[in-house]
Design an enzyme around this catalytic site. Structure first.
Site, short mmCIF file in Angstrom:
data_model
loop_
_atom_site.label_atom_id
_atom_site.label_comp_id
_atom_site.label_asym_id
_atom_site.label_seq_id
_atom_site.Cartn_x
_atom_site.Cartn_y
_atom_site.Cartn_z
N GLU A 192 13.22 8.96 4.34
CA GLU A 192 12.29 9.84 4.29
C GLU A 192 10.97 9.56 5.08
OE1 GLU A 192 13.61 9.00 -0.09
OE2 GLU A 192 13.47 7.85 1.88
N CYS A 221 11.56 6.82 -3.32
CA CYS A 221 10.92 5.59 -4.01
C CYS A 221 9.24 6.02 -4.20
CB CYS A 221 10.96 4.48 -3.36
SG CYS A 221 10.27 4.34 -1.53
N HIS A 247 12.46 3.71 5.82
CA HIS A 247 13.31 4.66 4.74
C HIS A 247 13.66 5.84 5.55
CE1 HIS A 247 12.26 2.29 0.83
NE2 HIS A 247 12.57 1.45 1.78
N CYS A 282 7.87 6.41 -0.50
CA CYS A 282 8.03 7.60 0.21
C CYS A 282 7.44 8.75 -0.45
CB CYS A 282 9.58 7.88 0.19
SG CYS A 282 10.50 6.54 1.21
#
Length: 149
Positions: A58, A86, A56, A89
């Site tokens: 992040e 999410c 992701h 993260c």
């Protein structure tokens, strides 16, 4: 004199990263990490390219910022991300002890707030910065993706 390096300025940089993800066929989420008005990490989703569910924006940004700083803690840093983090993260951000998270669009389904994920007690979270632009990019991506299938 007004500081030109505000949340909108840096969220626009995160949106540029989201556009790069869009162009690669990735879910368009972008992130930048800033310390002292300086971007030290830029990232976007790479889950398809790397065939890695943890890639992701992040997570990529946390790694890049930690490498830049030479340590695992992101004290005095701010993450700008186009979509609410999410649970995965948010957990990583908790462990990084990042000082501030600024996100664009809410993720009503998978976002850390609805799932009750705890951030570090000293982490400040601000939402809704360029939320409409972030949301529209995501919607455009999924509309185009549906039309291809």
């Amino acid at each position: 004199m007004e500081n030109p390096f505000d949340d909108i300025y840096f969220m626009k940089k995160a949106l540029q990263e989201a556009e790069a993800a869009f162009d690669k066929g990735e879910v368009p989420v972008g992130a930048v990490i800033v310390i002292d008005n300086k971007i030290i990490a830029r990232a976007h989703n790479l889950t398809e390219l790397l065939n890695d569910v943890t890639a992701h924006a992040e997570m990529q940004a946390i790694t890049a910022a930690s490498n830049y700083l030479g340590g695992k803690y992101l004290l005095k840093c701010t993450l700008y991300v186009t979509l609410e983090p999410c649970q995965m993260c948010a957990g990583a951000l908790h462990w990084s002890q990042i000082s501030k998270i600024v996100y664009g669009a809410r993720d009503e389904e998978r976002g850390c707030m609805n799932l009750g994920t705890k951030l570090h007690p000293k982490t400040e979270m601000v939402g809704g910065v360029l939320a409409e632009e972030s949301s529209q990019l995501l919607k455009r991506f999924f509309i185009e993706r549906r039309n291809l299938n």
